[in-house]
Design a protein around this motif. Sequence first.
Motif, PDB file in Angstrom:
ATOM      1  N   ARG A  90      32.527  19.931  63.249  1.00 15.40           N
ATOM      2  CA  ARG A  90      32.842  20.683  64.464  1.00 15.40           C
ATOM      3  C   ARG A  90      31.959  20.236  65.620  1.00 15.40           C
ATOM      4  O   ARG A  90      32.429  20.063  66.755  1.00 15.40           O
ATOM      5  CB  ARG A  90      32.668  22.179  64.197  1.00 15.40           C
ATOM      6  N   ALA A  91      30.671  20.065  65.347  1.00 16.48           N
ATOM      7  CA  ALA A  91      29.741  19.654  66.404  1.00 16.48           C
ATOM      8  C   ALA A  91      30.049  18.238  66.885  1.00 16.48           C
ATOM      9  O   ALA A  91      30.015  17.958  68.090  1.00 16.48           O
ATOM     10  CB  ALA A  91      28.303  19.737  65.889  1.00 16.48           C
ATOM     11  N   VAL A  92      30.354  17.339  65.954  1.00 14.38           N
ATOM     12  CA  VAL A  92      30.695  15.968  66.330  1.00 14.38           C
ATOM     13  C   VAL A  92      31.938  15.948  67.213  1.00 14.38           C
ATOM     14  O   VAL A  92      31.975  15.266  68.246  1.00 14.38           O
ATOM     15  CB  VAL A  92      30.920  15.096  65.080  1.00 14.38           C
ATOM     16  N   ASP A 109      31.956  14.330  70.740  1.00 15.28           N
ATOM     17  CA  ASP A 109      32.631  13.040  70.814  1.00 15.28           C
ATOM     18  C   ASP A 109      34.116  13.235  70.513  1.00 15.28           C
ATOM     19  O   ASP A 109      34.569  13.047  69.379  1.00 15.28           O
ATOM     20  CB  ASP A 109      32.004  12.055  69.817  1.00 15.28           C
ATOM     21  N   PRO A 110      34.888  13.600  71.536  1.00 15.70           N
ATOM     22  CA  PRO A 110      36.316  13.876  71.313  1.00 15.70           C
ATOM     23  C   PRO A 110      37.099  12.677  70.793  1.00 15.70           C
ATOM     24  O   PRO A 110      38.151  12.853  70.169  1.00 15.70           O
ATOM     25  CB  PRO A 110      36.804  14.289  72.708  1.00 15.70           C
ATOM     26  N   ALA A 111      36.602  11.459  71.020  1.00 13.35           N
ATOM     27  CA  ALA A 111      37.361  10.277  70.640  1.00 13.35           C
ATOM     28  C   ALA A 111      36.940   9.687  69.303  1.00 13.35           C
ATOM     29  O   ALA A 111      37.618   8.796  68.774  1.00 13.35           O
ATOM     30  CB  ALA A 111      37.223   9.206  71.722  1.00 13.35           C
ATOM     31  N   LEU A 124      39.326  33.945  51.257  1.00 18.25           N
ATOM     32  CA  LEU A 124      38.228  32.997  51.083  1.00 18.25           C
ATOM     33  C   LEU A 124      38.318  31.821  52.044  1.00 18.25           C
ATOM     34  O   LEU A 124      37.310  31.193  52.356  1.00 18.25           O
ATOM     35  CB  LEU A 124      38.201  32.462  49.648  1.00 18.25           C
ATOM     36  N   TRP A 125      39.523  31.511  52.528  1.00 19.35           N
ATOM     37  CA  TRP A 125      39.705  30.290  53.324  1.00 19.35           C
ATOM     38  C   TRP A 125      39.106  30.451  54.712  1.00 19.35           C
ATOM     39  O   TRP A 125      39.355  31.431  55.410  1.00 19.35           O
ATOM     40  CB  TRP A 125      41.184  29.934  53.423  1.00 19.35           C
ATOM     41  N   LEU A 126      38.309  29.471  55.112  1.00 14.92           N
ATOM     42  CA  LEU A 126      37.691  29.462  56.435  1.00 14.92           C
ATOM     43  C   LEU A 126      38.321  28.435  57.360  1.00 14.92           C
ATOM     44  O   LEU A 126      38.127  28.488  58.575  1.00 14.92           O
ATOM     45  CB  LEU A 126      36.186  29.181  56.306  1.00 14.92           C
ATOM     46  N   ALA A 127      39.043  27.493  56.801  1.00 10.13           N
ATOM     47  CA  ALA A 127      39.779  26.501  57.587  1.00 10.13           C
ATOM     48  C   ALA A 127      40.917  25.965  56.731  1.00 10.13           C
ATOM     49  O   ALA A 127      40.689  25.517  55.604  1.00 10.13           O
ATOM     50  CB  ALA A 127      38.862  25.350  58.027  1.00 10.13           C
ATOM     51  N   GLY A 128      42.120  26.043  57.261  1.00  4.36           N
ATOM     52  CA  GLY A 128      43.270  25.513  56.533  1.00  4.36           C
ATOM     53  C   GLY A 128      43.478  24.036  56.840  1.00  4.36           C
ATOM     54  O   GLY A 128      42.806  23.455  57.703  1.00  4.36           O
ATOM     55  N   GLU A 139      44.470  19.410  63.455  1.00  5.14           N
ATOM     56  CA  GLU A 139      44.274  19.704  64.884  1.00  5.14           C
ATOM     57  C   GLU A 139      43.017  19.029  65.420  1.00  5.14           C
ATOM     58  O   GLU A 139      42.984  18.591  66.582  1.00  5.14           O
ATOM     59  CB  GLU A 139      44.175  21.215  65.091  1.00  5.14           C
ATOM     60  N   GLN A 140      41.972  18.962  64.587  1.00  5.71           N
ATOM     61  CA  GLN A 140      40.713  18.360  65.010  1.00  5.71           C
ATOM     62  C   GLN A 140      40.681  16.846  64.779  1.00  5.71           C
ATOM     63  O   GLN A 140      39.660  16.207  65.022  1.00  5.71           O
ATOM     64  CB  GLN A 140      39.551  19.009  64.254  1.00  5.71           C
TER      65      GLN A 140
END
Length: 407
Positions: free
Chosen positions: A17-19, A23-25, A57-61, A67-68
């Motif tokens: 997430r931080a990266v 750095d969007p690219a 329990l899921w924190l990210a599907g 999307e990221q």
Amino acid sequence: MHYLIIGNSAAGVAAARAVRRADPAGKITIVGDEPYPYYARVLTSYYLGGLVPRERLWLAGEEWYSEQRIQLITGRRATAIDVQRRLVTLDDGTELYYDRLLIATGAAPQQIDVPGSNLAGVFTLRTLDDAAAIRKFARPGGQAVVVGGGLVGIKAAEGLHARGLKVRLVVSSGRLLSQALDDTGAELVRRAMAAAGFTIHLREDVIALEGHEKVTGVVLRSGAAVPADVVVVGKGVRPNVDFLQGSGIEVDRGVLVDYYLATSIPGIYAAGDVAKAYDRAWQNRRLNAIWGNAVEQGRLAGLNMAGHQTAYRGGIGQNSLVVNGLGVISGGIVNPPGEGYEVVTRLDEKRSCYRKAVLRGRRLVGMVAVGPPLGAGGFQSLIGREVKEKYIASFLDGSFTWAMVGR
């Protein structure tokens, strides 16, 4: 720039997430050893006990990774790192190139090596699959034995108890939560667990597991034999560092990192349960296998990988749980190892309320709060800082608030 992250739990996902923000690219690849997207391992005992459904329990599907623009490789483990060629080899032979690498491989549960430890019905509790497997054996009304009285063991015991089993804890030390509490605090927890129906064996060890194919009982060092339909080993964890042998990355139980979460090899970072990072209570590098520490380390490692130099101020060992309505919060150095420490306590046995502050000079280095949690979380956040006497006094009587700081 290709960012390769080995580990798909708290530290690894926080880093990704931080990266991506920095750095969007950049190209990001995450390798996880489980067949699932990111989930809350800290809730597996609640899932075991039926207190939290699987879907919570899921924190990210999978859609989040898409999307990221993150490539997720599941069900694979790293087996080697070639730091000269900047390649990570996976257990299926795949080689992945990286420009920046994060080691966030976490830790594995400690096993017990006694006769019968390979019987069906003997488990550790670390992953979602562990919890699901235990649920099949842990039937209401059955007998469960938990080996270990640390946080992992107690959380497993609570999950089994919530599921309707009769639970025994076998603890080698003389108190529960021996790393997180002192004798006084641990005794209050023992009483609360006993009142809730747990059977606790202190200063005792398991020397054998009995059964034919499936576990049916446990033999203790004292000679006692107790029934068991399911056994859960909660003896702590060890960092997953075996695959680093020969890589040149410096390891001392965990991966040694500096204030920027960088390892001894340029371009390679480590975060989470695998990292031996700065501890602001002890003021040196220690292993702190804590979810919150992993998230913070992962976030900062991600920023540093992307070129945003940000120092890690240090974590602490910390614990927070509720046992039969009794709150427990602790952090830092709770059992001072020698001279040079000042210890201040207050105990109200009738209310099962105990508070302890540990200082080194004017610096707060540890705390314990058993009972009502008033102000305990805020006071814990002061560990590593110089504190005023009024902060300590207000913590002991339950009136501390963060608003007091700086007055």
